[in-house]
Scaffold this motif. Structure first.
Motif, mmCIF file in Angstrom:
data_model
loop_
_atom_site.group_PDB
_atom_site.id
_atom_site.type_symbol
_atom_site.label_atom_id
_atom_site.label_comp_id
_atom_site.label_asym_id
_atom_site.label_seq_id
_atom_site.Cartn_x
_atom_site.Cartn_y
_atom_site.Cartn_z
ATOM 1 N N ARG A 1 2.666 1.047 -10.152
ATOM 2 C CA ARG A 1 2.369 1.546 -8.849
ATOM 3 C C ARG A 1 0.782 1.119 -8.619
ATOM 4 O O ARG A 1 0.242 1.335 -7.310
ATOM 5 C CB ARG A 1 2.598 2.945 -8.766
ATOM 6 C CG ARG A 1 3.908 3.442 -8.675
ATOM 7 C CD ARG A 1 4.199 4.650 -7.570
ATOM 8 N NE ARG A 1 3.326 5.681 -8.014
ATOM 9 C CZ ARG A 1 3.735 6.822 -8.758
ATOM 10 N NH1 ARG A 1 5.007 6.749 -9.183
ATOM 11 N NH2 ARG A 1 2.887 7.714 -9.219
ATOM 12 N N ILE A 2 0.055 0.454 -9.578
ATOM 13 C CA ILE A 2 -1.218 0.093 -9.221
ATOM 14 C C ILE A 2 -1.211 -0.936 -8.432
ATOM 15 O O ILE A 2 -0.953 -2.329 -8.976
ATOM 16 C CB ILE A 2 -2.026 -0.019 -10.625
ATOM 17 C CG1 ILE A 2 -1.964 1.066 -11.283
ATOM 18 C CG2 ILE A 2 -3.356 -0.803 -10.358
ATOM 19 C CD1 ILE A 2 -2.888 2.215 -10.949
ATOM 20 N N ASP B 1 0.700 3.229 -3.392
ATOM 21 C CA ASP B 1 -0.390 4.059 -3.852
ATOM 22 C C ASP B 1 -0.805 5.305 -2.856
ATOM 23 O O ASP B 1 -1.742 5.782 -3.025
ATOM 24 C CB ASP B 1 -1.522 3.317 -4.418
ATOM 25 C CG ASP B 1 -2.380 2.637 -3.425
ATOM 26 O OD1 ASP B 1 -3.466 1.884 -3.709
ATOM 27 O OD2 ASP B 1 -2.038 2.691 -2.098
ATOM 28 N N CYS B 2 0.195 5.513 -2.008
ATOM 29 C CA CYS B 2 -0.156 6.611 -1.026
ATOM 30 C C CYS B 2 -0.073 7.841 -2.080
ATOM 31 O O CYS B 2 0.537 8.100 -3.209
ATOM 32 C CB CYS B 2 1.390 6.804 -0.305
ATOM 33 S SG CYS B 2 0.926 8.277 0.930
ATOM 34 N N LYS B 3 -0.981 8.788 -1.658
ATOM 35 C CA LYS B 3 -1.428 9.941 -2.482
ATOM 36 C C LYS B 3 -0.400 11.035 -1.829
ATOM 37 O O LYS B 3 -0.297 12.306 -2.609
ATOM 38 C CB LYS B 3 -2.689 10.302 -2.131
ATOM 39 C CG LYS B 3 -3.730 9.390 -2.510
ATOM 40 C CD LYS B 3 -3.925 9.117 -4.286
ATOM 41 C CE LYS B 3 -4.933 8.076 -4.466
ATOM 42 N NZ LYS B 3 -4.514 6.619 -4.439
ATOM 43 N N ASN C 1 1.426 0.401 -15.187
ATOM 44 C CA ASN C 1 1.817 1.291 -14.094
ATOM 45 C C ASN C 1 2.118 0.496 -12.853
ATOM 46 O O ASN C 1 1.274 -0.124 -12.420
ATOM 47 C CB ASN C 1 0.660 2.185 -13.705
ATOM 48 C CG ASN C 1 0.719 3.114 -12.684
ATOM 49 O OD1 ASN C 1 1.807 2.940 -11.810
ATOM 50 N ND2 ASN C 1 -0.040 3.927 -12.495
ATOM 51 N N GLU D 1 -6.819 0.093 -13.527
ATOM 52 C CA GLU D 1 -7.566 1.354 -13.151
ATOM 53 C C GLU D 1 -8.122 2.149 -14.184
ATOM 54 O O GLU D 1 -7.226 2.090 -15.264
ATOM 55 C CB GLU D 1 -6.834 2.376 -11.919
ATOM 56 C CG GLU D 1 -6.722 1.506 -10.554
ATOM 57 C CD GLU D 1 -6.226 2.222 -9.547
ATOM 58 O OE1 GLU D 1 -6.050 2.011 -8.397
ATOM 59 O OE2 GLU D 1 -5.464 3.515 -9.946
ATOM 60 N N ARG E 1 4.980 9.762 -2.951
ATOM 61 C CA ARG E 1 4.895 9.127 -4.451
ATOM 62 C C ARG E 1 6.130 9.562 -5.064
ATOM 63 O O ARG E 1 6.487 8.488 -5.563
ATOM 64 C CB ARG E 1 3.933 10.155 -5.011
ATOM 65 C CG ARG E 1 2.498 9.823 -4.794
ATOM 66 C CD ARG E 1 1.491 11.081 -5.468
ATOM 67 N NE ARG E 1 1.463 10.908 -6.796
ATOM 68 C CZ ARG E 1 0.636 10.262 -7.557
ATOM 69 N NH1 ARG E 1 -0.266 9.719 -6.898
ATOM 70 N NH2 ARG E 1 0.757 10.466 -8.856
ATOM 71 N N GLU F 1 -9.440 8.386 -9.681
ATOM 72 C CA GLU F 1 -9.773 7.253 -10.643
ATOM 73 C C GLU F 1 -11.243 7.305 -10.848
ATOM 74 O O GLU F 1 -11.969 7.380 -9.843
ATOM 75 C CB GLU F 1 -9.068 6.079 -10.416
ATOM 76 C CG GLU F 1 -9.666 5.001 -9.390
ATOM 77 C CD GLU F 1 -9.657 5.460 -7.915
ATOM 78 O OE1 GLU F 1 -9.135 6.528 -7.683
ATOM 79 O OE2 GLU F 1 -10.191 4.841 -7.175
ATOM 80 N N ARG G 1 -4.031 -1.299 -5.795
ATOM 81 C CA ARG G 1 -5.156 -1.290 -5.142
ATOM 82 C C ARG G 1 -5.371 -1.483 -3.902
ATOM 83 O O ARG G 1 -4.544 -2.067 -3.261
ATOM 84 C CB ARG G 1 -6.187 -2.693 -6.036
ATOM 85 C CG ARG G 1 -6.105 -2.769 -7.427
ATOM 86 C CD ARG G 1 -6.946 -1.919 -8.213
ATOM 87 N NE ARG G 1 -8.217 -1.928 -7.792
ATOM 88 C CZ ARG G 1 -9.097 -0.866 -7.683
ATOM 89 N NH1 ARG G 1 -8.529 0.429 -7.513
ATOM 90 N NH2 ARG G 1 -10.261 -1.132 -7.361
ATOM 91 N N ARG H 1 0.775 -1.144 0.181
ATOM 92 C CA ARG H 1 0.055 0.168 -0.048
ATOM 93 C C ARG H 1 0.818 1.315 0.019
ATOM 94 O O ARG H 1 0.343 2.376 -0.202
ATOM 95 C CB ARG H 1 -0.948 0.247 1.065
ATOM 96 C CG ARG H 1 -1.945 -1.102 1.161
ATOM 97 C CD ARG H 1 -2.923 -1.165 -0.090
ATOM 98 N NE ARG H 1 -3.202 0.226 -0.481
ATOM 99 C CZ ARG H 1 -4.260 1.129 0.193
ATOM 100 N NH1 ARG H 1 -4.954 0.597 1.116
ATOM 101 N NH2 ARG H 1 -4.385 2.197 -0.150
#
Ligand code: HAM
Length: 457
Positions: A277-278, A230-232, A275, A291, A237, A304, A280, A227
């Protein structure tokens, strides 16, 4: 000892203050909830109609499961250490003391229903779609609500990568039919066993960078390192960009599955991007993860629209025999937001065949029945029976884009006739009241390019 229960004394009724009396505070929408108002309904209908037609074309059948399920269903499927289960579920003990939750997503519910109704004995794969409300107690913002609607497609009982390709194609087709251009981001997260080695590599990579991570990621590093990808948070990132990539850790079978999927996507010439980094945010995924995003740089492109992938082990986790499966879901609100941003006006309402206008109480009574008779004959009919003035009623007929108006006044009542007005040129004809449906049908047929009755010479 005979201890008395504490006396419950009713609190004296609180008198509203003078201010409250003059301006009572209304009950308001709960935070994060959203009313879908009539002005947005045409966009919602556009999305749901498109979903239904795509689902029918691709052979998916509708399933609806309850919004309330046992909390354990989500703990076991979505995963105990995911944001959804840890922080976002509306969970409570019901009156019988059962721990229940409002569904935060529907792959788990559909998998439960598949098992519970013995769908395993149906011809496989079983292809199901759904459309309904979901609940997550997250921080509200545009496009993120605590009740939101998803459309979802699940294919259960088939491992072949052609299914993954077809699901991605279906997602693409859905947005193309809505006139929205999207970008598809594809990855493979492999088998849980292959993932273990990758997770070790990730932990090693982040060990020396731990102090730079946000608080959530520090926690994720211990409990769910995938996880981190996919940290925002911006700096997380940036760090993730240099992290090892899962594709380098896939076992042969997973790699081959992924390569085959990419081959199918290439042959379809879909605009997809690899990608790494996908990953989920739900634990049940294995192999394909993808995605659906709005085109980059476009308004609304920060969130998304949908996502999905394979979940080959979920049915087993819920007590079934090994059953591969894949699917995806999209948010309707985000899709509608995008439609509104890209379109000038909502899709215009369908043209009415006829609008019934009336003058006087007797006529009103007759028109109440006439409306229903014409509707049952298959016409699209409009009315405004509570109104009295003809001018006002014809204005409404115009607004509703009626092709014809029927006007019933005192004279027509006595004569047993009705006026039929062509709303395009204003020409009015008197027709027999008993033959309204017939006369209307004749005229409408004449206007069809291949009408049954040829136009008069
Ligand atoms: P998900 O990515 O958690 O996947 O949600 C799918 C979509 O639901 C998101 O991409 C987003 O459009 C919408 N969505 C999620 N949360 C919210 C929210 N709070 N407000 C508005 N929209 C939201 C799943 O739920 C998986 N069950 C998808 C799936 C189906 N995987 C396999 N089959």
């Amino acid at each position: 000892m005979n201890s008395k229960p504490p006396q419950q004394t009713a609190a004296p009724p609180v008198e509203p203050s003078a201010e409250e009396k003059s301006a009572p505070k209304g009950i308001q929408l709960l935070r994060g909830m959203k009313d879908i108002l009539p002005e947005d309904a045409p966009y919602w209908d556009q999305v749901t109609d498109t979903v239904r037609s795509i689902a029918a074309a691709y052979g998916f059948q509708r399933i609806e499961t309850p919004v309330l399920e046992e909390t354990n269903l989500f703990i076991r499927s979505v995963g105990k250490e995911t944001d959804i289960v840890e922080k976002e579920m509306f969970s409570f003990a019901d009156q019988s003391g059962d721990n229940v939750s409002l569904r935060p997503e529907n792959t788990a519910g559909v998998a439960r229903a598949y098992l519970e109704h013995g769908m395993v004995s149906l011809p496989q794969p079983v292809k199901l779609f759904y459309l309904g409300p979901f609940f997550r107690h997250n921080r509200p913002q545009a496009g993120r609500y605590r009740q939101f609607f998803q459309i979802g497609f699940e294919v259960i009982g088939e491992a072949h990568p052609i299914i993954d390709a077809q699901l991605i194609l279906l997602a693409y087709a859905l947005y193309r039919d809505l006139d929205l251009s999207i970008s598809l981001q594809v990855n493979s997260v492999g088998h849980p066993d292959c993932r273990r080695e990758y997770e070790k590599a990730l932990v090693d990579f982040y060990r020396t960078r731990k102090n730079e991570l946000c608080e959530d990621c520090k926690r994720r590093l211990q409990r769910n390192p995938l996880r981190l990808l996919d940290c925002k948070v911006e700096h997380c990132r940036e760090l993730a960009a240099d992290a090892p990539q899962i594709v380098d850790y896939l076992c042969d079978a997973d790699r081959q599955h992924f390569m085959q999927l990419l081959e199918y996507l290439d042959s379809l010439e879909l605009p997809y991007t690899l990608n790494p980094r996908i990953v989920r945010g739900l634990d049940y995924y294995s192999r394909t993860a993808f995605e659906i995003w709005p085109q980059e740089g476009e308004p609304g492109s920060q969130q998304e629209l949908g996502g999905g992938g394979r979940y080959d082990y979920l049915i087993e986790t819920l007590g079934g025999r090994p059953t591969p499966a894949a699917g995806f879901a999209c948010g309707i609100e985000r899709t509608v937001l995008l439609l509104k941003e890209r379109q000038q006006a909502p899709p215009s309402p369908k043209q009415l065949d006829v609008f019934i206008a009336q003058l006087g109480d007797q006529a009103r009574k007759k028109c109440l029945k006439l409306f229903e008779e014409l509707r049952r004959e298959g016409f699209s009919v409009g009315e405004s029976l509570s109104k009295s003035g003809i001018k006002q009623q014809l204005e409404i007929a115009n607004r509703r884009r009626a092709r014809y108006a029927m006007i019933l006044g005192q004279k027509e009542l006595v004569d047993g006739t009705i006026l039929l007005r062509d709303m395009e040129n204003g020409i009015q004809e008197v027709v027999d009241f008993q033959k309204t449906a017939l006369e209307l049908r004749k005229r409408l047929e004449r206007q069809k390019p291949n009408g049954l009755i040829p136009p008069p010479a």
